[in-house]
Design a protein around this motif. Structure first.
Motif, PDB file in Angstrom:
ATOM      1  N   MET A 242       8.760  18.637 -86.994  1.00 55.35           N
ATOM      2  CA  MET A 242       9.093  18.378 -85.538  1.00 55.35           C
ATOM      3  C   MET A 242      10.217  19.610 -85.114  1.00 55.35           C
ATOM      4  O   MET A 242      11.039  20.001 -85.797  1.00 55.35           O
ATOM      5  CB  MET A 242       9.555  16.938 -85.559  1.00 55.35           C
ATOM      6  N   ALA A 243       9.852  20.004 -83.949  1.00 59.39           N
ATOM      7  CA  ALA A 243      10.664  20.911 -83.405  1.00 59.39           C
ATOM      8  C   ALA A 243      12.030  20.556 -82.649  1.00 59.39           C
ATOM      9  O   ALA A 243      11.979  19.438 -82.491  1.00 59.39           O
ATOM     10  CB  ALA A 243       9.921  21.612 -82.189  1.00 59.39           C
ATOM     11  N   ARG A 244      12.811  21.311 -83.066  1.00 58.55           N
ATOM     12  CA  ARG A 244      14.125  20.899 -82.785  1.00 58.55           C
ATOM     13  C   ARG A 244      14.349  21.380 -81.312  1.00 58.55           C
ATOM     14  O   ARG A 244      13.630  22.180 -80.841  1.00 58.55           O
ATOM     15  CB  ARG A 244      15.399  21.605 -83.238  1.00 58.55           C
ATOM     16  N   ASP A 245      15.506  20.735 -80.366  1.00 62.92           N
ATOM     17  CA  ASP A 245      15.610  20.912 -79.091  1.00 62.92           C
ATOM     18  C   ASP A 245      16.652  22.200 -79.142  1.00 62.92           C
ATOM     19  O   ASP A 245      17.198  22.741 -79.990  1.00 62.92           O
ATOM     20  CB  ASP A 245      16.681  19.961 -78.261  1.00 62.92           C
ATOM     21  N   ILE A 246      16.399  23.255 -78.073  1.00 64.42           N
ATOM     22  CA  ILE A 246      16.867  24.535 -77.972  1.00 64.42           C
ATOM     23  C   ILE A 246      18.141  24.232 -76.924  1.00 64.42           C
ATOM     24  O   ILE A 246      18.157  23.384 -76.155  1.00 64.42           O
ATOM     25  CB  ILE A 246      15.860  25.535 -77.400  1.00 64.42           C
ATOM     26  N   VAL A 247      19.182  24.739 -77.652  1.00 72.37           N
ATOM     27  CA  VAL A 247      20.609  24.693 -77.185  1.00 72.37           C
ATOM     28  C   VAL A 247      20.765  25.478 -76.170  1.00 72.37           C
ATOM     29  O   VAL A 247      20.231  26.798 -76.292  1.00 72.37           O
ATOM     30  CB  VAL A 247      21.718  24.929 -78.131  1.00 72.37           C
ATOM     31  N   ILE A 248      21.249  25.241 -74.767  1.00 68.65           N
ATOM     32  CA  ILE A 248      21.509  25.754 -73.582  1.00 68.65           C
ATOM     33  C   ILE A 248      22.796  26.508 -73.726  1.00 68.65           C
ATOM     34  O   ILE A 248      23.821  25.989 -73.865  1.00 68.65           O
ATOM     35  CB  ILE A 248      21.141  25.201 -72.391  1.00 68.65           C
ATOM     36  N   TRP A 249      23.234  27.954 -73.366  1.00 69.18           N
ATOM     37  CA  TRP A 249      24.180  28.642 -73.444  1.00 69.18           C
ATOM     38  C   TRP A 249      25.047  28.007 -71.914  1.00 69.18           C
ATOM     39  O   TRP A 249      24.232  27.683 -71.192  1.00 69.18           O
ATOM     40  CB  TRP A 249      23.969  30.185 -73.056  1.00 69.18           C
ATOM     41  N   PRO A 250      26.392  27.615 -72.234  1.00 71.67           N
ATOM     42  CA  PRO A 250      27.344  28.296 -72.866  1.00 71.67           C
ATOM     43  C   PRO A 250      27.703  27.361 -74.176  1.00 71.67           C
ATOM     44  O   PRO A 250      28.982  27.302 -74.372  1.00 71.67           O
ATOM     45  CB  PRO A 250      28.474  28.778 -72.061  1.00 71.67           C
ATOM     46  N   HIS A 251      26.702  26.608 -74.638  1.00 72.54           N
ATOM     47  CA  HIS A 251      27.072  25.625 -75.522  1.00 72.54           C
ATOM     48  C   HIS A 251      27.849  26.354 -76.759  1.00 72.54           C
ATOM     49  O   HIS A 251      27.641  27.573 -76.972  1.00 72.54           O
ATOM     50  CB  HIS A 251      25.851  25.080 -76.253  1.00 72.54           C
ATOM     51  N   LYS A 252      29.087  25.618 -77.534  1.00 72.00           N
ATOM     52  CA  LYS A 252      29.905  26.237 -78.374  1.00 72.00           C
ATOM     53  C   LYS A 252      29.076  26.902 -79.573  1.00 72.00           C
ATOM     54  O   LYS A 252      29.627  27.811 -80.049  1.00 72.00           O
ATOM     55  CB  LYS A 252      30.946  25.114 -78.807  1.00 72.00           C
ATOM     56  N   VAL A 253      27.997  26.174 -80.029  1.00 72.55           N
ATOM     57  CA  VAL A 253      27.346  26.899 -81.204  1.00 72.55           C
ATOM     58  C   VAL A 253      26.797  28.162 -80.778  1.00 72.55           C
ATOM     59  O   VAL A 253      26.589  28.844 -81.923  1.00 72.55           O
ATOM     60  CB  VAL A 253      26.358  25.807 -81.749  1.00 72.55           C
TER      61      VAL A 253
END
Length: 179
Positions: free
Chosen positions: A1-12
């Motif tokens: 299952m695909a993971r969600d893509i994190v949106i910048w400026p997220h710390k990771v």
């Protein structure tokens, strides 16, 4: 299952990733989930921290549509300079001319821990730089003027708020009662 893509400026996305030391089934699963997320988003590359995992691993797409993984990559050399149109799965719907180098030499491991060296130019060099930047805690907007970066930052913060609101809203037919 695909993971969600994190949106910048997220710390990771703004923190350097950790080297991969376990080349077992967990890495294979992560690579599969990253590949699915990249395909869903119609991307040509994705780094692990873009799906919230702070490991030094990315998938790089070639112009012929194939892809390969880079684990623990190191940029060995850079030559030339070029400005190319660039976008990012973590900065959706934003495209800007970004300064990059024309040719790179990269040393990396594959998913079986075998070491490789690759010399690349053109689009492949561009994608390699973009993904290695992610692994070093940088997003392509870091290469832009402060004005452009601020404008994009404002758009991404609004997008993050909108996405957070959507996750909080109850879904139809999922245990919620409506009168």
């Amino acid at each position: 299952m695909a993971r969600d893509i994190v949106i910048w400026p997220h710390k990771v996305l703004t923190t350097s990733t950790q080297p991969v030391t376990d080349f077992g089934p967990a890495l294979e699963t992560l690579l599969q989930e990253m590949s699915e997320a990249m395909a869903e988003a119609k991307g040509i590359g994705i780094a692990a921290n873009q799906v919230g995992v702070p490991l030094r691993v990315a998938i790089v797409g070639r112009e012929d549509g194939t892809q390969f993984e880079i684990v623990n990559p190191q940029l060995l050399s850079k030559e030339g300079s070029v400005k190319l149109e660039e976008g990012c799965l973590s900065v959706p719907d934003v495209w800007e001319k970004c300064p990059r180098v024309e040719r790179v030499k990269v040393r990396y491991q594959d998913k079986t821990a075998q070491w490789h060296e690759l010399e690349a130019e053109g689009r492949l060099a561009h994608v390699l730089q973009h993904e290695i930047d992610h692994l070093d805690g940088h997003v392509f907007v870091d290469h832009l003027s402060s004005l452009k970066r601020t404008l994009i930052l404002d758009r991404m913060k609004k997008l993050q708020k909108s996405l957070a609101r959507r996750k909080e809203e109850p879904s139809e037919g999922k245990g919620t009662k409506r009168s």
